[in-house]
Scaffold this motif. Structure first.
Motif, PDB file in Angstrom:
ATOM      1  N   THR A 179      -3.372  -1.948 -20.757  1.00  0.00           N
ATOM      2  CA  THR A 179      -2.224  -2.781 -20.417  1.00  0.00           C
ATOM      3  C   THR A 179      -2.713  -4.190 -20.135  1.00  0.00           C
ATOM      4  OG1 THR A 179      -1.147  -0.874 -19.372  1.00  0.00           O
ATOM      5  CG2 THR A 179      -0.216  -3.045 -18.904  1.00  0.00           C
ATOM      6  N   LEU A 180      -2.047  -5.180 -20.724  1.00  0.00           N
ATOM      7  CA  LEU A 180      -2.375  -6.572 -20.450  1.00  0.00           C
ATOM      8  C   LEU A 180      -1.433  -7.085 -19.365  1.00  0.00           C
ATOM      9  CD1 LEU A 180      -4.011  -9.140 -21.176  1.00  0.00           C
ATOM     10  CD2 LEU A 180      -2.066  -9.788 -22.608  1.00  0.00           C
ATOM     11  N   TYR A 181      -2.008  -7.610 -18.287  1.00  0.00           N
ATOM     12  CA  TYR A 181      -1.223  -8.190 -17.191  1.00  0.00           C
ATOM     13  C   TYR A 181      -1.387  -9.708 -17.208  1.00  0.00           C
ATOM     14  CZ  TYR A 181      -0.764  -3.445 -15.465  1.00  0.00           C
ATOM     15  OH  TYR A 181      -0.474  -2.111 -15.360  1.00  0.00           O
ATOM     16  N   ALA A 182      -0.310 -10.402 -16.853  1.00  0.00           N
ATOM     17  CA  ALA A 182      -0.337 -11.864 -16.820  1.00  0.00           C
ATOM     18  C   ALA A 182       0.341 -12.364 -15.561  1.00  0.00           C
ATOM     19  CB  ALA A 182       0.353 -12.448 -18.045  1.00  0.00           C
ATOM     20  N   PHE A 183      -0.163 -13.472 -15.047  1.00  0.00           N
ATOM     21  CA  PHE A 183       0.414 -14.163 -13.896  1.00  0.00           C
ATOM     22  C   PHE A 183       0.660 -15.609 -14.329  1.00  0.00           C
ATOM     23  CE2 PHE A 183      -0.477 -17.085 -10.366  1.00  0.00           C
ATOM     24  CZ  PHE A 183       0.518 -16.712  -9.478  1.00  0.00           C
ATOM     25  N   VAL A 184       1.906 -16.097 -14.139  1.00  0.00           N
ATOM     26  CA  VAL A 184       2.283 -17.435 -14.630  1.00  0.00           C
ATOM     27  C   VAL A 184       3.007 -18.206 -13.529  1.00  0.00           C
ATOM     28  CG1 VAL A 184       3.595 -18.733 -16.341  1.00  0.00           C
ATOM     29  CG2 VAL A 184       2.500 -16.583 -16.997  1.00  0.00           C
ATOM     30  N   PRO A 185       2.367 -19.224 -12.945  1.00  0.00           N
ATOM     31  CA  PRO A 185       3.071 -20.083 -11.980  1.00  0.00           C
ATOM     32  C   PRO A 185       4.065 -20.996 -12.694  1.00  0.00           C
ATOM     33  CG  PRO A 185       0.665 -20.271 -11.781  1.00  0.00           C
ATOM     34  CD  PRO A 185       0.960 -19.593 -13.086  1.00  0.00           C
ATOM     35  N   ASN A 196     -13.339 -22.219 -10.983  1.00  0.00           N
ATOM     36  CA  ASN A 196     -13.453 -20.810 -10.620  1.00  0.00           C
ATOM     37  C   ASN A 196     -12.061 -20.185 -10.656  1.00  0.00           C
ATOM     38  OD1 ASN A 196     -13.870 -18.295  -9.531  1.00  0.00           O
ATOM     39  ND2 ASN A 196     -14.898 -19.004  -7.678  1.00  0.00           N
ATOM     40  N   LYS A 197     -11.817 -19.345 -11.646  1.00  0.00           N
ATOM     41  CA  LYS A 197     -10.481 -18.775 -11.852  1.00  0.00           C
ATOM     42  C   LYS A 197     -10.274 -17.447 -11.115  1.00  0.00           C
ATOM     43  CE  LYS A 197      -9.059 -21.909 -14.856  1.00  0.00           C
ATOM     44  NZ  LYS A 197     -10.163 -22.831 -14.899  1.00  0.00           N
ATOM     45  N   SER A 198     -11.196 -17.049 -10.234  1.00  0.00           N
ATOM     46  CA  SER A 198     -11.032 -15.793  -9.506  1.00  0.00           C
ATOM     47  C   SER A 198      -9.995 -15.966  -8.400  1.00  0.00           C
ATOM     48  CB  SER A 198     -12.370 -15.346  -8.908  1.00  0.00           C
ATOM     49  OG  SER A 198     -12.822 -16.286  -7.954  1.00  0.00           O
ATOM     50  N   GLY A 199      -9.517 -14.867  -7.873  1.00  0.00           N
ATOM     51  CA  GLY A 199      -8.569 -14.910  -6.760  1.00  0.00           C
ATOM     52  C   GLY A 199      -7.340 -14.046  -6.963  1.00  0.00           C
ATOM     53  N   MET A 200      -6.839 -13.943  -8.212  1.00  0.00           N
ATOM     54  CA  MET A 200      -5.679 -13.086  -8.481  1.00  0.00           C
ATOM     55  C   MET A 200      -6.157 -11.688  -8.870  1.00  0.00           C
ATOM     56  SD  MET A 200      -3.032 -14.905  -7.810  1.00  0.00           S
ATOM     57  CE  MET A 200      -1.813 -13.689  -8.367  1.00  0.00           C
ATOM     58  N   GLN A 201      -5.408 -10.677  -8.424  1.00  0.00           N
ATOM     59  CA  GLN A 201      -5.767  -9.285  -8.662  1.00  0.00           C
ATOM     60  C   GLN A 201      -4.573  -8.476  -9.150  1.00  0.00           C
ATOM     61  OE1 GLN A 201      -7.576  -7.870  -4.888  1.00  0.00           O
ATOM     62  NE2 GLN A 201      -9.315  -7.304  -6.165  1.00  0.00           N
ATOM     63  N   VAL A 202      -4.891  -7.355  -9.803  1.00  0.00           N
ATOM     64  CA  VAL A 202      -3.891  -6.356 -10.186  1.00  0.00           C
ATOM     65  C   VAL A 202      -4.272  -5.042  -9.522  1.00  0.00           C
ATOM     66  CG1 VAL A 202      -2.822  -5.061 -12.054  1.00  0.00           C
ATOM     67  CG2 VAL A 202      -3.500  -7.428 -12.426  1.00  0.00           C
ATOM     68  N   GLY A 266       0.878   6.458 -20.158  1.00  0.00           N
ATOM     69  CA  GLY A 266       1.745   6.996 -19.127  1.00  0.00           C
ATOM     70  C   GLY A 266       2.595   5.912 -18.492  1.00  0.00           C
ATOM     71  N   THR A 267       3.234   6.260 -17.375  1.00  0.00           N
ATOM     72  CA  THR A 267       4.031   5.326 -16.601  1.00  0.00           C
ATOM     73  C   THR A 267       3.123   4.664 -15.579  1.00  0.00           C
ATOM     74  OG1 THR A 267       6.034   6.665 -16.873  1.00  0.00           O
ATOM     75  CG2 THR A 267       6.014   5.074 -15.077  1.00  0.00           C
ATOM     76  N   VAL A 268       2.948   3.356 -15.714  1.00  0.00           N
ATOM     77  CA  VAL A 268       1.983   2.637 -14.882  1.00  0.00           C
ATOM     78  C   VAL A 268       2.718   1.635 -13.999  1.00  0.00           C
ATOM     79  CG1 VAL A 268      -0.090   1.218 -14.844  1.00  0.00           C
ATOM     80  CG2 VAL A 268       0.240   2.887 -16.686  1.00  0.00           C
ATOM     81  N   LEU A 269       2.564   1.796 -12.697  1.00  0.00           N
ATOM     82  CA  LEU A 269       3.079   0.835 -11.735  1.00  0.00           C
ATOM     83  C   LEU A 269       1.960  -0.129 -11.366  1.00  0.00           C
ATOM     84  CD1 LEU A 269       4.995   3.358  -9.471  1.00  0.00           C
ATOM     85  CD2 LEU A 269       6.061   1.417 -10.619  1.00  0.00           C
ATOM     86  N   ALA A 270       2.308  -1.374 -11.108  1.00  0.00           N
ATOM     87  CA  ALA A 270       1.280  -2.355 -10.787  1.00  0.00           C
ATOM     88  C   ALA A 270       1.832  -3.404  -9.843  1.00  0.00           C
ATOM     89  CB  ALA A 270       0.751  -3.020 -12.054  1.00  0.00           C
ATOM     90  N   ALA A 271       0.944  -3.954  -9.027  1.00  0.00           N
ATOM     91  CA  ALA A 271       1.261  -5.089  -8.158  1.00  0.00           C
ATOM     92  C   ALA A 271       0.263  -6.199  -8.442  1.00  0.00           C
ATOM     93  CB  ALA A 271       1.197  -4.682  -6.689  1.00  0.00           C
ATOM     94  N   VAL A 272       0.769  -7.411  -8.615  1.00  0.00           N
ATOM     95  CA  VAL A 272      -0.071  -8.589  -8.831  1.00  0.00           C
ATOM     96  C   VAL A 272       0.028  -9.468  -7.595  1.00  0.00           C
ATOM     97  CG1 VAL A 272      -0.305 -10.726 -10.158  1.00  0.00           C
ATOM     98  CG2 VAL A 272       0.053  -8.556 -11.346  1.00  0.00           C
ATOM     99  N   PHE A 273      -1.119  -9.913  -7.082  1.00  0.00           N
ATOM    100  CA  PHE A 273      -1.139 -10.711  -5.867  1.00  0.00           C
ATOM    101  C   PHE A 273      -2.472 -11.459  -5.790  1.00  0.00           C
ATOM    102  CE2 PHE A 273      -2.734  -6.500  -5.145  1.00  0.00           C
ATOM    103  CZ  PHE A 273      -3.923  -6.699  -4.454  1.00  0.00           C
ATOM    104  N   GLY A 274      -2.576 -12.397  -4.846  1.00  0.00           N
ATOM    105  CA  GLY A 274      -3.837 -13.090  -4.669  1.00  0.00           C
ATOM    106  C   GLY A 274      -3.644 -14.583  -4.498  1.00  0.00           C
ATOM    107  N   GLN A 275      -4.652 -15.359  -4.903  1.00  0.00           N
ATOM    108  CA  GLN A 275      -4.592 -16.793  -4.670  1.00  0.00           C
ATOM    109  C   GLN A 275      -5.116 -17.577  -5.858  1.00  0.00           C
ATOM    110  OE1 GLN A 275      -6.996 -16.791  -1.106  1.00  0.00           O
ATOM    111  NE2 GLN A 275      -8.816 -17.465  -2.218  1.00  0.00           N
ATOM    112  N   VAL A 276      -4.600 -18.805  -5.957  1.00  0.00           N
ATOM    113  CA  VAL A 276      -5.022 -19.765  -6.979  1.00  0.00           C
ATOM    114  C   VAL A 276      -5.433 -21.045  -6.262  1.00  0.00           C
ATOM    115  CG1 VAL A 276      -4.253 -21.202  -8.899  1.00  0.00           C
ATOM    116  CG2 VAL A 276      -3.561 -18.799  -8.789  1.00  0.00           C
TER     117      VAL A 276
END
Length: 295
Positions: A179-185, A196-202, A266-276
């Protein structure tokens, strides 16, 4: 937003229903007409957590093949349980549609970018406070959205289209079973995105396999390079990288993050959170939750 309010009302209603069911006293057989409170519907995520905790769900469902939920020494069980709890605990805590409607327009713009990638938005948007680079935004809110797409997925650049395909060359970011996850401000809300692009998580959890875990998200160009360009024949890596960089410059990609994750089918639930981090600021985004059917 209206959606987040509806979600909160739904959760509150389920909580009241459960509380009511526990509060109803035993009724004697001589009072057959006394009202009863129906049992709340089974929650597959709660059932999965119960199975992983070794308590069982009471409905006869077992653990995933190859996984023993009672084996607390298995690190994969602990990772899955932590991820499932993270998804369960994620809930909207800020209404980005208030106070004057401006953030709502920013959410629409962010959703436009997300859908330009060909991804399905999560249930509700998220936001960071005291962070915006845009003038006049109340409370410095930076709205953002997250979304996902099951593999196989080939990179799509909003306003440009899919990357060109090459014979005998795999240009997909997410393979089948991933599964490809994306975060878009919101466009313009993030500037001078840190190197340094770290900080956001799935945090992801597959309710069919009872497997889950956490994955770090990376910058848009970085992920495309590592997943696609680095696998191309060396003679065309340079031109391909230049092509991607030129295309990415055509739209506001600051703060955009991606992560291909081996979630399995399958059925995949996900939460995206973190910092930029941008322009010397650290923007902490509240969790947002979505569901993806992975074939």
């Amino acid at each position: 937003m209206r959606t987040s309010r509806r979600l909160r009302r739904t959760v509150a209603g389920l909580a009241l229903a459960c509380a009511g069911a526990l509060a109803v006293p035993a009724v004697a057989a001589a009072e057959p007409t006394a009202p009863t409170v129906p049992a709340p519907a089974s929650n597959p995520l709660l059932d999965a957590i119960a199975a992983l905790e070794g308590t069982g769900s009471g409905d006869g469902t077992g653990s995933a093949e190859g996984t023993d939920p009672t084996d607390t020494t298995d690190p994969t069980v602990g990772d899955a349980l932590d991820a499932a709890r993270a998804v369960l605990g994620a809930a909207p805590t800020v209404d980005v549609a208030e106070p004057n409607g401006n953030p709502l327009a920013l959410v629409d713009a962010a959703n436009g970018l997300l859908q330009g990638f060909g991804l399905t938005p999560f249930f509700y948007p998220t936001a960071a406070l005291n962070c915006s680079a845009l003038p006049g935004v109340p409370f410095g809110v930076v709205p953002a959205v997250a979304g996902a797409a099951p593999g196989p997925y080939t990179p799509t650049i909003p306003g440009v289209g899919a990357l060109p395909t090459l014979p005998n060359v795999d240009t997909s970011i997410a393979d089948p079973g991933e599964t490809l996850y994306a975060f878009v401000p919101a466009p313009g809300g993030i500037v001078n995105d840190a190197a340094n692009k770290s900080g956001m998580q799935v945090a992801w959890f597959n309710v069919n396999t009872l497997k889950g875990g956490f994955a770090d998200m990376g910058g848009l160009a970085d992920v495309i390079s590592s997943e696609v360009i680095d696998g191309l024949p060396p003679v065309i890596q340079g031109p391909a990288r230049d092509l991607v960089q030129r295309n990415l410059a055509a739209f506001p990609s600051a703060g955009v993050r991606l992560a291909p994750v081996a979630t399995g089918s399958g059925t995949v639930l996900a939460a995206v959170f973190g910092q930029v981090t941008h322009d010397g600021k650290t923007c902490a985004f509240f969790p947002t939750v979505g569901l993806t059917q992975v074939p």
